[in-house]
Design a protein around this motif. Structure first.
Motif, mmCIF file in Angstrom:
data_model
loop_
_atom_site.group_PDB
_atom_site.id
_atom_site.type_symbol
_atom_site.label_atom_id
_atom_site.label_comp_id
_atom_site.label_asym_id
_atom_site.label_seq_id
_atom_site.Cartn_x
_atom_site.Cartn_y
_atom_site.Cartn_z
ATOM 1 N N GLY A 273 0.814 -1.210 0.000
ATOM 2 C CA GLY A 273 0.000 0.000 0.000
ATOM 3 C C GLY A 273 0.848 1.261 0.000
ATOM 4 N N TRP A 274 1.881 1.299 0.859
ATOM 5 C CA TRP A 274 2.779 2.459 0.859
ATOM 6 C C TRP A 274 3.508 2.594 -0.468
ATOM 7 N N LEU A 275 3.910 1.449 -1.065
ATOM 8 C CA LEU A 275 4.581 1.502 -2.367
ATOM 9 C C LEU A 275 3.664 2.082 -3.434
ATOM 10 N N GLN A 276 2.382 1.674 -3.427
ATOM 11 C CA GLN A 276 1.444 2.198 -4.422
ATOM 12 C C GLN A 276 1.231 3.701 -4.239
ATOM 13 N N LEU A 277 1.137 4.147 -2.983
ATOM 14 C CA LEU A 277 1.016 5.590 -2.739
ATOM 15 C C LEU A 277 2.263 6.334 -3.208
ATOM 16 N N SER A 278 3.437 5.713 -3.047
ATOM 17 C CA SER A 278 4.670 6.320 -3.543
ATOM 18 C C SER A 278 4.644 6.453 -5.061
ATOM 19 N N ALA A 279 4.174 5.403 -5.758
ATOM 20 C CA ALA A 279 4.109 5.456 -7.220
ATOM 21 C C ALA A 279 3.145 6.548 -7.692
ATOM 22 N N LEU A 280 1.991 6.670 -7.022
ATOM 23 C CA LEU A 280 1.035 7.708 -7.412
ATOM 24 C C LEU A 280 1.592 9.102 -7.150
ATOM 25 N N ALA A 281 2.332 9.255 -6.042
ATOM 26 C CA ALA A 281 2.957 10.554 -5.773
ATOM 27 C C ALA A 281 3.989 10.908 -6.839
ATOM 28 N N LEU A 282 4.714 9.913 -7.326
ATOM 29 C CA LEU A 282 5.672 10.172 -8.399
ATOM 30 C C LEU A 282 4.971 10.643 -9.665
ATOM 31 N N ILE A 283 3.817 10.037 -9.962
ATOM 32 C CA ILE A 283 3.070 10.459 -11.151
ATOM 33 C C ILE A 283 2.645 11.932 -11.019
ATOM 34 N N ARG A 284 2.296 12.332 -9.786
ATOM 35 C CA ARG A 284 1.873 13.722 -9.554
ATOM 36 C C ARG A 284 3.058 14.656 -9.316
#
Length: 692
Positions: free
Chosen positions: A97-108
């Protein structure tokens, strides 16, 4: 007309760096934007999942599926998965879950949150991996290291980024096939491109593309092809760029996460080949994908390019709108350098449109921003000068103390140097004595080892010579003694059969006895010949080997080819006997163990050097896994006795080759010439040998 925009695009990519992310770690989870039916199916599965663990995994899949089109909703599902995993004490789900939030933050382009979320994922997954190094945890940690490398890359910390990428590669290269490893190679290529090393960048990108043979057409290949296409566009190689774009186009059906970047690169290709109409269409499609994904920086760049393209085509209204939108997004991002460029583009547009006041306003804002940047630089320089001035004052105050200390330090250094010289001399003497003692001891040990080896060699020589003498004696006794006796018995039985007419019964028994006696005589001759072949004594080594190969071939379903060279002159009897025994033992090993269909025997002589090769096409074995048997040990012992070496080369299913390099003593080389009629050239007992 549009070609001048290409370097601007490449410069933007070098600043923004595509976030090549791992968004699919769950088995079977889609890594791209799924159709509505797929998202609806995942939502239904989320509502009907029986446990919190299953619901957490389904929420993660749904977040991954929506990442390319709706980062806000994807973030909601990622946080739901994190909450469910925390409630169920599901460590892997929390880390993912934290990894997925990290990936979404990178996209933004939210680098701070991306780094913080990645560290939390690593803090949970690291201990789990050390307790149980499962494959999915290895993949997750590799993705975490890759995301941390992305963050460091965007911050300009290229050394740290490279370290994280290499850490990710360490996790992922142990897996049989990993799409995340492809992503890591692509990111390493990006790092070298930013460092102005395009050749090394292209090497890593091609290495990533080469993984397609292991991974298949996976979504992560699309940005790799786009980077290669961009590199070819930078080098003004439109044909090569077009080929990479076609590879990327074939993946659009399974990966829409990078669809905006694809159409943006396609627009740059059309600009390079002077086709403004398709270039504008491609840039507009790229802008739509960037807006849906929420990539503000890429939107600003695309709008700037569209504005300049529309201005060149004379559509000043649309150009003004595009450039103003680009300016607004750039202001939100807070990039002063890019903001200066946007203001300059609008000033040039308004000047061409005759709007002098607007052009002046944009120009003044650009100059003011440049002055602000320059003022910041001036303030930094002033602070540096002030720090240097204060340091210079302190240095002057300390100069006198240092001069006083320097005199004392000079005296101390001289004393220390003298002490160091004396100590070095003492150490040198001690080391020289120790080396001399060690050398003397080593020479004594070598002499003892040499004496022991000579004793073993003499013992082995005596045993082998004794064996050969005993073989000759037994063979001679069997041939001359028992053989003559059996021949006499056979003569008496033959005479009895020919003189008197015996009844049918006794005559049959007498015939059977005569037949058994013939068989016994033949067996006796075979045993005597194996003990010491007559051909070896009478005709020499070449003829004896020829007879041995013929006998081996006739004894079973094995084709034998013999090749000899340089045996025109006889060797000493002892040397011939040793070589004969070597070939005999090797052929026996082939018959017993190799299950071969054919075997090649080569014996070549060059002066005192003999080379013996026995090669078969049998089952083979692994010499490292299985120690040599009695036969091979006997061969090695005889080779050492003859002053040579024996090498065994074999692999399971690929046959065995035994090579011997022998060095004959001078007394063994000086042999008599072969008798007349003895074979002196190559002898072949079968049709040509064909290796496996």
């Amino acid at each position: 007309m549009a070609a001048p925009f290409l370097p601007d695009c490449l410069a933007h990519r070098r600043r923004t760096r595509w976030a090549l992310l791992l968004l699919a770690l769950l088995g079977g989870a889609p890594a791209v934007a799924a159709p509505g039916t797929a998202a609806d199916s995942l939502r239904h599965a989320l509502r009907t999942a029986p446990t919190d663990t299953a619901r957490a995994l389904t929420a993660l899949r749904l977040s991954i599926a929506l990442a390319a089109t709706d980062t806000a909703r994807a973030g909601q599902y990622a946080r739901q998965a994190l909450s469910l995993s925390t409630t169920a004490s599901f460590g892997y789900g929390q880390a993912h879950g934290w990894l997925q939030l990290s990936a979404l933050a990178l996209i933004r382009h939210d680098n701070a949150r991306a780094d913080r979320y990645s560290q939390r994922a690593e803090a949970i997954a690291g201990p789990l991996f050390h307790q149980h190094p499962a494959t999915r945890l290895r993949k997750l940690l590799g993705a975490v290291a890759n995301n941390r490398g992305n963050v460091a890359d965007r911050r300009g910390a290229y050394a740290a980024a490279t370290r994280f990428y290499l850490q990710a590669a360490d996790y992922l290269e142990a897996l049989p096939a990993s799409t995340t490893l492809l992503t890591v190679y692509a990111n390493l290529g990006n790092s070298f491109l930013v460092l102005s090393q395009p050749a090394r960048a292209a090497r890593y990108w091609r290495q990533a593309a080469a993984l397609r043979a292991r991974t298949g057409p996976v979504p992560e290949l699309l940005p790799v092809y786009l980077q290669l296409a961009t590199l070819h566009l930078q080098r003004t190689q439109p044909d090569s760029a077009w080929q990479q774009l076609q590879f990327a186009r074939s993946l659009l059906s399974i990966n829409t996460l990078y669809a905006g970047e694809f159409y943006g690169t396609l627009g740059q290709y059309y600009l390079l080949v002077q086709q403004p109409e398709p270039a504008g269409q491609a840039l507009h499609r790229a802008l739509g994908y960037a807006e849906r994904k929420g990539a503000a920086g890429y939107q600003a760049q695309l709008l700037g390019q569209l504005g300049q393209l529309e201005a060149q085509r004379g559509d000043l209204g649309h150009a003004r709108s595009s450039l103003q939108r680009s300016l607004a997004l750039t202001a939100q991002l807070g990039d002063p350098q890019q903001l200066v460029g946007a203001l300059g583009a609008l000033a040039q547009l308004e000047e061409e449109a005759g709007q002098w006041r607007a052009a002046l306003r944009y120009t003044q804002r650009a100059h003011g921003l440049r002055d602000s940047l320059a003022g910041t630089a001036v303030r930094q320089q002033a602070q540096q000068l002030e720090a240097r001035y204060r340091s210079r004052q302190q240095a002057q105050q300390l100069a006198a103390l240092r001069q006083a200390q320097a005199a004392q330090a000079l005296v101390l250094r001289q004393q220390r140097r003298l002490a160091a010289v004396y100590l070095a001399l003492l150490l040198a003497v001690a080391v020289a004595g120790a080396l001399a003692w060690a050398l003397r001891r080593h020479r004594r040990r070598l002499a003892q080892q040499q004496q022991a080896q000579e004793k073993v060699l003499l013992t082995t020589q005596a045993v082998l010579r004794g064996q050969e003498e005993e073989r000759r004696r037994v063979a001679r006794d069997l041939h001359d003694g028992l053989g003559g006796l059996l021949a006499t018995v056979k003569f008496y039985l033959g005479a009895a059969r020919s003189r008197d007419a015996l009844p049918a019964g006794p005559a049959q028994l007498l015939a059977q006895a005569t037949g058994h006696l013939d068989a016994a005589v033949g067996e006796l001759r075979r045993v005597a010949r194996n003990l010491m072949p007559e051909a070896l004594l009478a005709f020499g080594l070449a003829q004896a080997l020829h007879d041995l190969c013929d006998a081996t071939e006739q004894a079973g379903a094995l084709r034998v080819q013999l090749q000899t060279y340089g045996l025109d002159a006889r060797l000493a009897p002892a040397a011939e006997a040793d070589v004969y025994r070597l070939v005999q033992e090797l052929l026996t090993n082939v018959v017993k163990h190799a299950r071969a269909r054919q075997v090649l025997v080569q014996l070549m002589r060059h002066g005192p050097d003999l080379q013996l090769v026995v090669e078969d096409d049998g089952c083979g074995f692994d010499p490292a896994a299985r120690p040599p048997g009695v036969g091979l040990r006997s061969v090695q012992a005889r080779a050492q006795y003859l002053g040579g070496t024996a090498e065994v080369q074999s692999r399971p299913g690929q046959g065995t080759t035994v090579s011997l390099e022998l060095r004959l003593p001078a007394e063994a080389v000086a042999g008599a010439a072969l008798p007349a009629g003895a074979p002196t050239a190559t002898a072949s007992t079968t049709e040509p040998f064909t290796s496996k």
